[in-house]
Design an enzyme around this catalytic site. Structure first.
Site, PDB file in Angstrom:
ATOM      1  N   GLU A  88      -8.373   5.788  10.578  1.00 20.22           N
ATOM      2  CA  GLU A  88      -8.800   6.561  11.734  1.00 20.22           C
ATOM      3  C   GLU A  88      -7.894   7.780  11.951  1.00 20.22           C
ATOM      4  O   GLU A  88      -8.370   8.866  12.277  1.00 20.22           O
ATOM      5  CB  GLU A  88      -8.800   5.689  12.994  1.00 20.22           C
ATOM      6  CG  GLU A  88      -9.848   4.595  12.989  1.00 20.22           C
ATOM      7  CD  GLU A  88      -9.446   3.306  12.266  1.00 20.22           C
ATOM      8  OE1 GLU A  88     -10.164   2.315  12.421  1.00 20.22           O
ATOM      9  OE2 GLU A  88      -8.424   3.298  11.525  1.00 20.22           O
ATOM     10  N   GLU A 123       0.836  -1.205   0.000  1.00 16.30           N
ATOM     11  CA  GLU A 123       0.000   0.000   0.000  1.00 16.30           C
ATOM     12  C   GLU A 123       0.871   1.255   0.000  1.00 16.30           C
ATOM     13  O   GLU A 123       0.558   2.247  -0.664  1.00 16.30           O
ATOM     14  CB  GLU A 123      -0.911   0.024   1.233  1.00 16.30           C
ATOM     15  CG  GLU A 123      -1.932  -1.081   1.256  1.00 16.30           C
ATOM     16  CD  GLU A 123      -2.741  -1.077   2.541  1.00 16.30           C
ATOM     17  OE1 GLU A 123      -3.981  -1.079   2.442  1.00 16.30           O
ATOM     18  OE2 GLU A 123      -2.137  -1.072   3.633  1.00 16.30           O
ATOM     19  N   TYR A 179     -15.711  26.623   0.514  1.00 20.19           N
ATOM     20  CA  TYR A 179     -15.537  25.187   0.310  1.00 20.19           C
ATOM     21  C   TYR A 179     -14.495  24.843  -0.739  1.00 20.19           C
ATOM     22  O   TYR A 179     -13.948  23.740  -0.723  1.00 20.19           O
ATOM     23  CB  TYR A 179     -16.859  24.464   0.053  1.00 20.19           C
ATOM     24  CG  TYR A 179     -17.811  25.111  -0.909  1.00 20.19           C
ATOM     25  CD1 TYR A 179     -17.662  24.965  -2.270  1.00 20.19           C
ATOM     26  CD2 TYR A 179     -18.887  25.861  -0.443  1.00 20.19           C
ATOM     27  CE1 TYR A 179     -18.549  25.553  -3.156  1.00 20.19           C
ATOM     28  CE2 TYR A 179     -19.773  26.449  -1.318  1.00 20.19           C
ATOM     29  CZ  TYR A 179     -19.599  26.293  -2.670  1.00 20.19           C
ATOM     30  OH  TYR A 179     -20.475  26.875  -3.557  1.00 20.19           O
ATOM     31  N   LYS A 232     -11.893   3.698   1.365  1.00 17.21           N
ATOM     32  CA  LYS A 232     -10.739   2.995   0.798  1.00 17.21           C
ATOM     33  C   LYS A 232     -11.281   1.837  -0.054  1.00 17.21           C
ATOM     34  O   LYS A 232     -11.260   0.676   0.359  1.00 17.21           O
ATOM     35  CB  LYS A 232      -9.839   2.499   1.921  1.00 17.21           C
ATOM     36  CG  LYS A 232      -8.507   1.956   1.486  1.00 17.21           C
ATOM     37  CD  LYS A 232      -7.660   1.611   2.715  1.00 17.21           C
ATOM     38  CE  LYS A 232      -6.324   1.038   2.326  1.00 17.21           C
ATOM     39  NZ  LYS A 232      -5.512   0.702   3.525  1.00 17.21           N
TER      40      LYS A 232
END
Length: 128
Positions: free
Chosen positions: A82, A30, A62, A107
């Site tokens: 997290e 990864e 934004y 993901k």
């Protein structure tokens, strides 16, 4: 006489589907090849002052927010979604107009060893 008004629900500004190729994850593959990540950010704030004056200075820009979130998403790799979600929430809460934020990190290309559509971590953080 009891109050018959519903409780105040905060206004929300959402940026959904912010996408980038990044290198987060626990596994070496990864970190080496990277994969697609998507982020949804839903900010809670009072938009009434901006609406009353039709003034961007009284709300969240934004476009600027999206660029800052993208910078975190493509920035320093972390092991856990997290951790990434917390860093993204911190960016949103750095704006004093934002009372709370919900961040979802997707993901969809994670290697789970079985068929799936998406892996998502969602956190909600409020100004303390």
């Amino acid at each position: 006489m009891p109050d018959t008004h519903p409780p105040h629900r905060p206004d929300r500004i959402a940026v959904r589907g912010l996408t980038a190729h990044a290198y987060h994850g626990v596994y070496e593959t990864e970190r080496r090849t990277g994969q697609t990540f998507r982020v949804d950010a839903v900010l809670e704030l009072d938009t009434a002052p901006a609406a009353a004056g039709d003034d961007l200075e009284h709300t969240v820009d934004y476009a600027e927010l999206a660029r800052a979130l993208h910078g975190v998403l493509t920035g320093e790799p972390v092991d856990l979604l997290e951790t990434l979600a917390q860093r993204l929430a911190d960016v949103c809460l750095a704006d004093p107009l934002v009372d709370a934020v919900e961040i979802s990190v997707h993901k969809p290309e994670a290697d789970l060893g079985v068929p799936f559509d998406d892996v998502t971590v969602t956190i909600r953080r409020a100004r303390s």
